[in-house]
Design a protein around this motif. Structure first.
Motif, short mmCIF file in Angstrom:
data_model
loop_
_atom_site.label_atom_id
_atom_site.label_comp_id
_atom_site.label_asym_id
_atom_site.label_seq_id
_atom_site.Cartn_x
_atom_site.Cartn_y
_atom_site.Cartn_z
N ALA A 80 32.84 33.86 129.03
CA ALA A 80 31.92 33.65 128.00
C ALA A 80 32.44 33.12 126.56
N GLY A 81 33.56 33.56 126.11
CA GLY A 81 34.18 33.08 125.11
C GLY A 81 34.54 31.42 125.14
N ILE A 82 34.87 31.10 126.40
CA ILE A 82 35.16 29.51 126.62
C ILE A 82 34.16 28.92 126.31
N VAL A 83 32.88 29.37 126.89
CA VAL A 83 31.65 28.66 126.71
C VAL A 83 31.10 28.47 125.38
N LEU A 84 31.05 29.74 124.67
CA LEU A 84 30.61 29.81 123.41
C LEU A 84 31.61 29.03 122.46
N PHE A 85 32.94 29.53 122.28
CA PHE A 85 33.74 28.84 121.21
C PHE A 85 33.86 27.44 121.72
N CYS A 86 34.59 27.14 122.97
CA CYS A 86 34.83 25.78 123.18
C CYS A 86 33.86 25.10 123.35
N GLY A 87 32.81 25.50 123.90
CA GLY A 87 31.33 24.79 124.02
C GLY A 87 30.85 24.27 122.78
N GLY A 88 30.81 25.52 121.76
CA GLY A 88 30.39 25.27 120.35
C GLY A 88 30.99 24.22 119.74
N LEU A 89 32.31 24.19 119.82
CA LEU A 89 33.07 23.12 119.07
C LEU A 89 33.06 21.65 119.78
N TYR A 90 32.70 21.52 121.15
CA TYR A 90 32.36 20.37 121.85
C TYR A 90 31.06 19.79 121.41
N ALA A 91 30.08 20.72 121.22
CA ALA A 91 28.94 20.38 120.85
C ALA A 91 28.61 19.95 119.58
N LEU A 92 29.64 20.57 118.52
CA LEU A 92 29.56 20.13 117.03
C LEU A 92 30.09 18.92 116.97
N SER A 93 31.62 18.83 117.42
CA SER A 93 32.46 17.66 117.19
C SER A 93 32.22 16.38 118.28
N SER A 98 24.50 21.03 115.48
CA SER A 98 24.95 21.96 114.50
C SER A 98 24.98 23.30 115.11
N VAL A 99 24.21 23.59 116.25
CA VAL A 99 23.95 24.75 117.10
C VAL A 99 25.42 25.22 117.41
N GLY A 100 26.52 24.27 117.46
CA GLY A 100 27.77 24.58 118.02
C GLY A 100 28.82 25.42 116.66
N ALA A 101 28.40 25.26 115.49
CA ALA A 101 28.87 25.85 114.34
C ALA A 101 28.46 27.31 114.32
N ARG A 102 27.23 27.68 114.79
CA ARG A 102 26.73 29.03 114.82
C ARG A 102 27.27 29.66 116.18
N LEU A 103 27.53 28.95 117.33
CA LEU A 103 28.01 29.52 118.64
C LEU A 103 29.49 29.95 118.51
N ALA A 104 30.46 28.92 117.90
CA ALA A 104 31.78 29.06 118.10
C ALA A 104 32.38 30.57 117.38
N PRO A 105 31.90 30.98 116.47
CA PRO A 105 32.56 32.15 115.65
C PRO A 105 32.37 33.24 116.62
N PHE A 106 31.06 33.33 117.40
CA PHE A 106 30.91 34.46 118.63
C PHE A 106 31.83 34.13 119.77
N GLY A 107 32.19 32.94 119.94
CA GLY A 107 32.90 32.80 121.21
C GLY A 107 34.32 32.95 120.70
N GLY A 108 34.85 32.88 119.56
CA GLY A 108 36.21 33.15 119.30
C GLY A 108 36.45 34.66 119.16
N SER A 109 35.18 35.43 118.59
CA SER A 109 35.44 36.79 118.72
C SER A 109 35.66 37.49 120.07
N LEU A 110 34.74 36.67 120.93
CA LEU A 110 34.92 37.24 122.54
C LEU A 110 36.22 36.83 123.16
N LEU A 111 36.86 35.86 122.83
CA LEU A 111 38.28 35.49 123.15
C LEU A 111 39.18 36.43 122.67
N ILE A 112 39.16 37.17 121.17
CA ILE A 112 39.74 38.07 120.67
C ILE A 112 39.56 39.24 121.63
N VAL A 113 38.39 39.64 121.91
CA VAL A 113 38.02 40.97 122.73
C VAL A 113 38.75 40.63 124.07
#
Length: 130
Positions: A80-93, A98-113
């Motif tokens: 889930a972290g890969i999908v949200l963090f990496c996917g968010g950054l892929y979507a944004l960059s 712009s939705v990627g900017a909102r998804l990436a922090p949640f994904g990053g938190s999941l990677l830490i968890v």
């Protein structure tokens, strides 16, 4: 736990593919910040693909219901972290979404968890004897 081998391998292939696409598709007009964001997504994608392969390898050595459940949860959280963090950054960059900017922090938190769950697995498990 073979599912993590499959998901890790497919994510590794996807990360390499997206890295190659980004190297060629991000043109000279692409800002350094956008390029760096895309490269960060690829790097984290590859690292966590390897982590999923590690989970698959650990599955054969983990003993105990709690440890097995923690390992299963770790794989799910990393995915889930890969999908949200990496996917968010892929979507944004890569796509300018712009939705990627909102998804990436949640994904990053999941990677830490996910890493914390992996640590919990280490604390709760006993290795199987050969």
């Amino acid at each position: 736990m073979r599912i993590w081998l499959l998901i890790g391998a497919l994510n590794g292939a996807l990360a390499v593919t997206l890295g190659a696409v980004g190297a060629h598709a991000l043109g000279p007009a692409t800002s350094d910040a956008t390029r760096a964001m895309f490269e960060t997504a690829v790097r984290y994608h590859l690292i966590h693909s390897l982590a999923l392969l590690g989970i698959a390898a650990l599955a054969a050595h983990v003993q105990g219901t709690v440890s097995q459940r923690l390992l299963l949860a770790t794989g799910a959280v990393f995915t889930a972290g890969i999908v949200l963090f990496c996917g968010g950054l892929y979507a944004l960059s890569g796509l300018g979404m712009s939705v990627g900017a909102r998804l990436a922090p949640f994904g990053g938190s999941l990677l830490i968890v996910g890493w914390l769950l992996l640590a919990a697995t280490a604390v709760t498990t006993r290795s199987r004897k050969p």
